[in-house]
Design an enzyme around this catalytic site. Structure first.
Site, PDB file in Angstrom:
ATOM      1  N   GLU A   1      -1.968  -8.707   3.859  1.00  0.00           N
ATOM      2  CA  GLU A   1      -1.919  -8.984   5.298  1.00  0.00           C
ATOM      3  C   GLU A   1      -3.251  -8.756   5.989  1.00  0.00           C
ATOM      4  O   GLU A   1      -3.378  -8.977   7.215  1.00  0.00           O
ATOM      5  CB  GLU A   1      -0.817  -8.144   5.955  1.00  0.00           C
ATOM      6  CG  GLU A   1      -1.162  -6.708   6.301  1.00  0.00           C
ATOM      7  CD  GLU A   1      -1.200  -5.732   5.124  1.00  0.00           C
ATOM      8  OE1 GLU A   1      -1.096  -4.518   5.379  1.00  0.00           O
ATOM      9  OE2 GLU A   1      -1.353  -6.177   3.975  1.00  0.00           O
TER      10      GLU A   1
ATOM     11  N   HIS B   1      -3.732  -5.122   0.190  1.00  0.00           N
ATOM     12  CA  HIS B   1      -3.300  -5.561   1.523  1.00  0.00           C
ATOM     13  C   HIS B   1      -3.382  -7.081   1.667  1.00  0.00           C
ATOM     14  O   HIS B   1      -4.390  -7.618   2.147  1.00  0.00           O
ATOM     15  CB  HIS B   1      -4.168  -4.900   2.602  1.00  0.00           C
ATOM     16  CG  HIS B   1      -3.842  -3.470   2.850  1.00  0.00           C
ATOM     17  ND1 HIS B   1      -2.836  -3.063   3.712  1.00  0.00           N
ATOM     18  CD2 HIS B   1      -4.382  -2.340   2.330  1.00  0.00           C
ATOM     19  CE1 HIS B   1      -2.777  -1.744   3.728  1.00  0.00           C
ATOM     20  NE2 HIS B   1      -3.704  -1.276   2.893  1.00  0.00           N
TER      21      HIS B   1
ATOM     22  N   CYS C   1       0.829  -1.208   0.000  1.00  0.00           N
ATOM     23  CA  CYS C   1       0.000   0.000   0.000  1.00  0.00           C
ATOM     24  C   CYS C   1       0.868   1.264   0.000  1.00  0.00           C
ATOM     25  O   CYS C   1       1.471   1.581  -1.011  1.00  0.00           O
ATOM     26  CB  CYS C   1      -0.992  -0.027   1.158  1.00  0.00           C
ATOM     27  SG  CYS C   1      -2.351   1.166   0.962  1.00  0.00           S
TER      28      CYS C   1
END
Length: 247
Positions: free
Chosen positions: A223, A221, A120
């Site tokens: 994660e 993202h 990001c």
């Protein structure tokens, strides 16, 4: 104490202190902690550093022995680093010390050939470090963020088409992926040496690679808890590959 056989990864975030936005900070902490755990599960000895909290000189020193770097998400980069407008819609707080330090990390990674993954904001740092610019706001008709939603629901799901000839596509084994994203800014002009390898349905750049250095940036993202299973692990695995240094 680490040994020479252990792999050392620095996970570099913006800051560990956000008293002005406790809810946002708690969510960022979830994301960063998941990245740390994924790296540890992959066998990395993880060094977690907050760029804004230590300054550029200390950041470079604390990450000097790292075999790979991961630049995490967070606030907007200050426009002064890419000659952007001073005021723009949905402008966030800026941490210029973090910007400066993380940009320096990208420059050093290029020189050394150190594998680096930007997530990001991390992608945007890579781009700005290499002379690129930023779309300062994607507007209200966007597929990249659930505008107005509570922070826990801010992520928006969409597909990303990958360049089938890219290292990223080869490593992931697919030409299209489903991602979770939450960004209001994006790549405008690409930095030197970068190529676009992933694009959203609306044409926004979602992944970049350096043409020579082992540097990858993803705007989404992996994660996030809602990201497809295995996506983060696959990206972490790419950090084990060191290509030739440029200098």
């Amino acid at each position: 104490m680490t040994t020479r056989t252990e792999k050392r990864l620095s996970v570099v975030e913006v800051t560990r202190y956000r008293p002005r936005d406790v809810e946002y900070h708690a969510y960022v902490e979830v994301l960063n902690s998941r990245a740390v755990r994924a790296a540890q599960d992959a066998g990395w000895v993880v060094n977690r550093v907050a760029a804004a909290d230590v300054g550029t000189a200390s950041l470079l020193a604390l990450t000097d022995a790292s075999d790979a770097i991961m630049l995490m998400g967070g606030e907007d980069i200050s426009p002064r680093f890419y000659d952007g407008a001073a005021d723009y819609p949905f402008e966030s707080q800026h941490f210029e010390t973090a910007d400066e330090g993380q940009i320096s990390l990208v420059h050093r990674a290029i020189r050394r050939g150190t594998p680096l993954l930007g997530i990001c904001r991390g992608l945007q740092v890579i781009n700005v470090a290499l002379g690129g610019s930023i779309v300062q706001d994607l507007g209200t008709q966007t597929i990249h963020k659930n505008l107005g939603a509570p922070i826990r629901d801010i992520m928006a799901a969409h597909t990303v088409a990958l360049d089938s000839s890219s290292r990223l596509s080869t490593d992931l084994g697919v030409s299209e992926i489903l991602v979770q994203s939450a960004h209001h800014q994006a790549v405008a002009h690409l930095g030197d040496g970068l190529v676009t390898v992933g694009v959203a349905p609306d044409g926004v750049v979602e992944a970049v690679e350096h043409i020579e250095a082992p540097i990858t940036g993803v705007q989404f993202h992996p994660e996030d808890p809602g990201a497809p299973s295995g996506q983060l692990a696959a990206l972490v695995a790419r950090l084990s590959v060191r290509e030739r240094a440029l200098a």
